[in-house]
Design an enzyme around this catalytic site. Structure first.
Site, mmCIF file in Angstrom:
data_model
loop_
_atom_site.group_PDB
_atom_site.id
_atom_site.type_symbol
_atom_site.label_atom_id
_atom_site.label_comp_id
_atom_site.label_asym_id
_atom_site.label_seq_id
_atom_site.Cartn_x
_atom_site.Cartn_y
_atom_site.Cartn_z
ATOM 1 N N GLU A 99 -62.572 26.533 19.416
ATOM 2 C CA GLU A 99 -62.387 27.901 19.882
ATOM 3 C C GLU A 99 -63.585 28.826 19.664
ATOM 4 O OE1 GLU A 99 -59.436 29.360 21.375
ATOM 5 O OE2 GLU A 99 -59.161 27.216 21.727
ATOM 6 N N SER A 130 5.508 33.480 3.787
ATOM 7 C CA SER A 130 5.906 32.964 2.468
ATOM 8 C C SER A 130 4.724 32.615 1.575
ATOM 9 C CB SER A 130 6.788 31.736 2.652
ATOM 10 O OG SER A 130 7.945 32.066 3.387
#
Length: 781
Positions: A87, A466
C-alpha cells in the site's frame, strides 16, 4: 535575446507566484471546515462486544462491524511489512503524501486514460486513515485535497506507529471483517501471530479491492496478487530470497471461522443484549468491545430447548392436524415459494405433495429431491375439531393430504422417508437455574426464536394458578399451621354484606374430600383447602410475601389471588421457588456473571456470596465462611417444611408420574381456570427448573391439558438427563426442624412400622399430636 530571457523569466516567476497563490488559496479554502483530527490520539475503532458461556466459548457477538482491536506492539513485523509493501512503500519516510508516488500515478493514469483502463489512486496509508476516519468516501477533487491536508497535519500530530495502528485496525478486509485481527480469524482461523508470509501477503492484498481479491471466490486472481505483494516485500528487503521462493509456491489453507449464533442460544442472548442496552447504551454495547461472561450452560440450554420443542410438538399432535401450509398449488408455485424468504423452523422443510395413495404420499423438496411419507408417519394427523377433541384415527393418507398441498416435513433415519409436521399452535418457556444464587443456566422463551421473538419466560405475564399455592402454605406455616394440621375440604362460599352471593370456588374435578391433612392441600392441589387457609391467615399477608419475592408487582387483596389469579412471569415465579431450596432467602435471577471493558477493567461482577476469611492465611483445617447478602423471606425451618411437602407432590401427588426417576425431587404443578395455562416448577437440591405452556392469545389448552400433562413432561425430559449433575444426595434438613414419622392419612405420630407412615418435618418446638382428635390447634374444621 536578453530582452526575451527577461520576459521569459518574468513569465515563469509570475506563473510560479500564481501557482503558489492558487495553492495557498486552495489550502486556505479547504482548511476552513476540516474535521478535528486531534481526537485520533485517543481514538479506538469500534470493537464488537462478545458474550461467553460458562465454558469460555463465544455464543453471541454484539456489533455493527466485526472487529477485534490489536495494539501496534502486538502486530508482527511480517504483517506491517506486507501492508507497507502493498500500500505505501515509503510510509516511514514521507510526510503524509508521497510525491514520488503521486508523480508515478499521474504518468500511469495518463496511459490508462488513453487505453481506457481503470485509473489508479496514489493515497498513502496516512491519507487512507484521514479518509476512513475523518472524511466521506465520495470521489472528488475536493475530497482528495482535504485528504492531503489532513494527512500532513496527522503526520505532525501522531507518530508513524499510531497511524499504522489505526490503519490496520480500521481497514475493511472483506467478509464483514474490519482490521487484521478479525480478518486473520475469518480467513485462516488463526491469530495474526501465527500467520506465515504468504498469509500476511493475502491480507495485505485485500484493501485494494476486498470483493475482487476474496480468496473464497477468486483463487487465481488472489494468488497473482499475493505473489506480487511477496515480490514487493523481497524488493524492499523485508524477506529473503529463500522465503520468497518458499511462499510463492505455498498453497492457501483457508479455514473460515464464520461465527453464527446457534438457534438454541438466541433467547438467552437476546435477554443479555436487552439488559446491556438498558444499562450501558447502544454505543458501549456495539462499539466498546465489552467482555460479557454469562451463566449460560450450553449443555443445559440445548437440553431445555430440545425438551420444550419435543413436548410442544407432542401436545400439538395430540390435538390433530390443522391443515397444510398452502393448498391447491402446482410445482411451479412451490419452486417460486422456495425462492422467496420464508420463516421456517430449522428442523423442518417445505415439501410439495405430487401424488397420494392410501399407503403413502409422494413429495418433492428443494433441489428437486423426492421423498415419501408412509401412512405410519402421518397417523397422528387426525382431523382437528377443537382443542378438546379430534377426529377418528387416520387409516388412509388421502384423509390427510391431497395433490397440491405444501406441507412441513422432517427427516427420519431412512433417507427417503419423511415425517409430516406442523408448527405448534401452543407455545411456552423453560428456565434452568441455580436456586442458591439465582444464576440462570438455561433460558428458552419459545418454540423457535426465528419464528417469534416474544419471550414467554420473561415477557409473558400469565396466571400461575396452583403453582402459587406453596407460597400460601408457607405463609400459613409461619402463622401457626403445621404440616399435619387438619383442613376441611368442603364447599366454600364468600358473601358480600352477608346476603349477596359473591364467589364459590371449586376443586379440579368438582369433588369434596372432607377433613384432610394440611400437606394434602399442596400434594393434591386442593383449591378449597387453600382458600380456607388464606381466609384465616389473611390474603394481605400472602400478598405481602408475594411482592417481597417479586412474584407480583401489584395485586388486589382478594381471596382468588391465593389460587394464582394474579399475573406473573415464568422467570419471577421460578426464582421465587429458590426460597424453598436455599433455606428461605430471596435470590434475584441473573444471566451475567462478569462484564469487563476492552482494557480488562471490571464494570460489573455478580457476587452475592461473600467469603469472610478468604484473604487470611490458608489453613487446611478451616472452612471458608460465606456471608449471604440475600434477603430472608421465610424462616429456614419453614423453607425445609415446604420442601418436604413439595416432595410429597412427586411421591404421592399431582406429579407422581415422575417418581420413577428415583431422584431427590420436589415441585408443584399449576393449572389455571379452563386449562388456559399449564405450569410445573420443580427442583433437586442444586437445580431449579420452571416450565410454562400456553397460547400467546390466551385460550384453553384442552379439557385434560393440566400442568401434569402439558408442562410436567418437559421438566421430566430435562431433569432425567441431568441426573449426573445432581450430586447432592438429599435436601439438607434445617437445624431448627425435627423429623417425625406420622400417619399420612391421620397426621398422628407413629411409633411402630406402618404402611401409611411418612417422614414429616416439624419446627423444633412444635407439638406433634398422637391421637385422632381432629379438633386440634391450628386446624380449620
Amino acid at each position: 535575446m536578453l530582452k526575451f530571457l527577461s520576459r521569459f523569466s518574468t513569465l515563469i516567476f509570475t506563473l510560479i507566484f500564481i501557482g503558489l497563490f492558487l495553492a495557498f488559496s486552495a489550502v486556505w479554502y479547504f482548511s476552513s471546515d476540516l474535521p478535528d483530527y486531534k481526537f485520533l490520539q485517543n481514538y479506538k475503532p469500534a470493537v464488537s462486544s462478545k458474550v461467553y458461556d460458562i465454558n469460555g466459548n463465544i455464543f453471541a457477538d454484539f456489533s455493527k462491524e466485526k472487529r477485534t482491536f490489536i495494539k501496534y506492539e502486538q502486530i508482527p513485523d511480517k504483517i506491517i511489512h506486507a501492508f507497507i509493501s502493498a500500500e505505501d512503500k515509503n510510509f516511514f519516510s514521507h510526510p503524509g503524501i508521497d510525491a514520488v508516488g503521486i508523480t508515478r500515478a499521474i504518468i500511469k493514469n495518463v496511459q490508462h486514460f488513453i487505453t481506457g483502463q481503470r485509473l489508479e489512486g496514489a493515497s498513502t496509508i496516512t491519507q487512507q486513515v484521514a479518509k476512513n476516519l475523518l472524511l466521506s468516501s465520495e470521489v472528488s477533487l475536493a475530497r482528495k485535497v482535504k485528504e492531503a491536508i489532513l494527512a500532513f497535519r496527522i503526520e505532525k500530530y501522531l507518530n508513524k506507529k499510531r497511524i499504522l495502528e489505526l490503519y490496520l485496525n480500521e481497514i475493511y478486509l472483506g467478509e464483514r471483517s474490519y482490521g487484521i485481527a478479525s480478518a486473520s480469524m475469518v480467513y485462516f482461523d488463526k491469530s495474526v501471530k501465527e500467520l506465515n508470509f504468504a498469509e500476511a501477503a493475502l491480507l495485505a492484498s485485500l484493501p485494494k479491492a476486498p470483493s475482487k481479491y476474496n480468496p473464497y471466490k477468486n483463487v487465481t486472481i488472489v494468488k497473482d496478487r499475493v505473489n506480487w505483494v511477496l515480490h514487493r516485500m523481497y524488493e524492499n528487503k523485508y524477506i529473503s530470497e529463500a522465503d520468497l521462493k518458499k511462499n510463492l509456491s505455498l498453497p492457501f489453507k483457508l479455514k473460515k471461522r464464520e461465527f453464527e449464533q446457534k438457534d438454541e442460544t438466541k433467547f438467552f442472548a437476546e435477554e443479555v443484549r436487552k439488559s446491556l442496552l438498558n444499562i450501558y447504551g447502544e454505543e458501549n454495547v456495539y462499539k466498546q468491545g465489552l467482555y460479557i461472561k454469562t451463566s449460560l450452560d450450553p449443555d443445559l440450554q440445548n437440553l431445555a430447548v430440545k425438551s420444550l420443542r419435543k413436548h410442544l410438538l407432542t401436545y400439538d399432535k395430540r390435538h390433530g392436524w390443522r391443515g397444510p401450509f398452502q393448498t391447491n398449488k402446482n410445482i411451479t408455485d412451490f419452486k417460486t415459494l422456495l425462492l422467496t424468504p420464508n420463516k421456517i423452523f430449522s428442523e423442518f422443510e417445505l415439501a410439495f405433495v405430487y401424488e397420494v395413495n392410501p399407503e403413502k404420499a409422494l413429495i418433492l423438496l428443494k433441489k428437486d429431491r423426492e421423498g415419501t411419507i408412509p401412512l405410519n408417519n402421518l397417523k397422528w394427523a387426525k382431523k382437528f375439531i377443537s382443542k378438546d377433541q379430534t377426529g377418528k384415527t387416520v387409516e388412509n393418507c388421502n384423509e390427510v393430504l391431497k395433490v397440491g398441498d405444501i406441507i412441513y416435513v422432517q427427516k427420519t433415519n431412512n433417507a427417503k422417508e419423511w415425517l409430516l409436521e406442523q408448527i405448534p399452535s401452543a407455545n411456552g418457556g423453560a428456565i434452568v437455574m441455580d436456586p442458591w444464587n439465582g444464576r440462570v443456566f438455561a433460558l428458552v422463551g419459545g418454540f423457535d426464536f426465528d419464528l417469534n421473538q416474544f419471550n414467554r419466560a420473561t415477557q409473558a405475564k400469565r396466571q400461575p394458578g396452583s403453582a402459587f399455592k406453596p407460597f400460601v402454605y408457607s405463609v400459613a406455616l409461619e402463622n401457626g399451621f403445621k404440616p399435619n394440621s387438619i383442613i376441611l375440604d368442603a364447599p366454600f362460599v364468600k358473601y358480600e354484606n352477608k346476603t349477596e352471593f359473591k364467589w364459590k370456588p371449586k376443586n379440579y374435578g368438582e369433588k369434596f374430600y372432607g377433613p384432610s391433612l394440611f400437606r394434602v392441600g399442596v400434594e393434591q392441589s386442593r383449591n378449597l383447602m387453600t382458600i380456607r387457609i388464606a381466609d384465616q391467615i389473611g390474603i394481605n399477608k400472602i400478598n405481602s410475601v408475594a411482592k417481597k419475592l417479586g412474584i407480583y408487582q401489584k395485586t388486589d387483596d382478594i381471596l382468588s389471588v391465593a389460587l394464582g389469579a394474579s399475573e406473573t412471569t415464568l422467570m419471577d415465579l421460578t426464582s421465587a421457588y429458590s426460597t424453598f431450596v436455599n433455606g428461605g432467602r430471596k435470590v434475584t435471577p441473573t444471566l451475567i456473571d462478569l462484564i469487563q471493558d476492552k482494557d480488562g477493567i471490571v464494570k460489573f461482577k455478580n457476587n452475592k456470596l461473600f467469603c469472610l476469611n478468604c484473604n487470611e492465611t490458608f489453613d487446611i483445617n478451616s472452612v471458608p465462611l460465606l456471608d449471604s447478602r440475600y434477603d430472608r423471606i421465610f424462616e429456614e425451618s419453614t423453607a425445609y417444611q415446604m420442601v418436604n411437602i413439595l416432595k410429597g407432590v412427586v411421591d404421592r401427588g399431582t406429579a407422581k408420574k415422575i417418581r420413577y426417576l428415583n431422584m431427590e425431587l420436589a415441585g408443584k404443578t399449576g393449572t389455571t381456570n379452563d386449562n388456559f395455562d399449564a405450569w410445573f416448577i420443580g427442583f433437586t437440591p442444586n437445580l431449579l427448573v420452571g416450565v410454562f405452556v400456553g397460547f400467546d392469545e390466551p385460550s384453553s389448552l384442552g379439557k385434560f391439558e393440566t400442568g401434569a400433562k402439558a408442562a410436567l413432561p418437559i421438566f421430566e425430559e430435562i431433569i432425567k438427563n441431568t441426573k449426573q449433575r445432581n450430586d447432592l444426595p438429599f435436601f439438607k434438613p434445617a437445624s431448627t426442624v425435627k423429623l417425625v414419622k406420622i400417619d399420612k392419612n391421620k397426621g398422628t405420630e407413629i411409633f411402630t412400622g406402618n404402611q401409611n407412615a411418612i417422614t414429616e418435618s416439624f419446627k423444633i418446638n412444635d407439638e406433634v399430636r398422637n391421637d385422632d382428635n381432629y379438633k386440634f390447634s391450628n386446624s380449620i374444621y
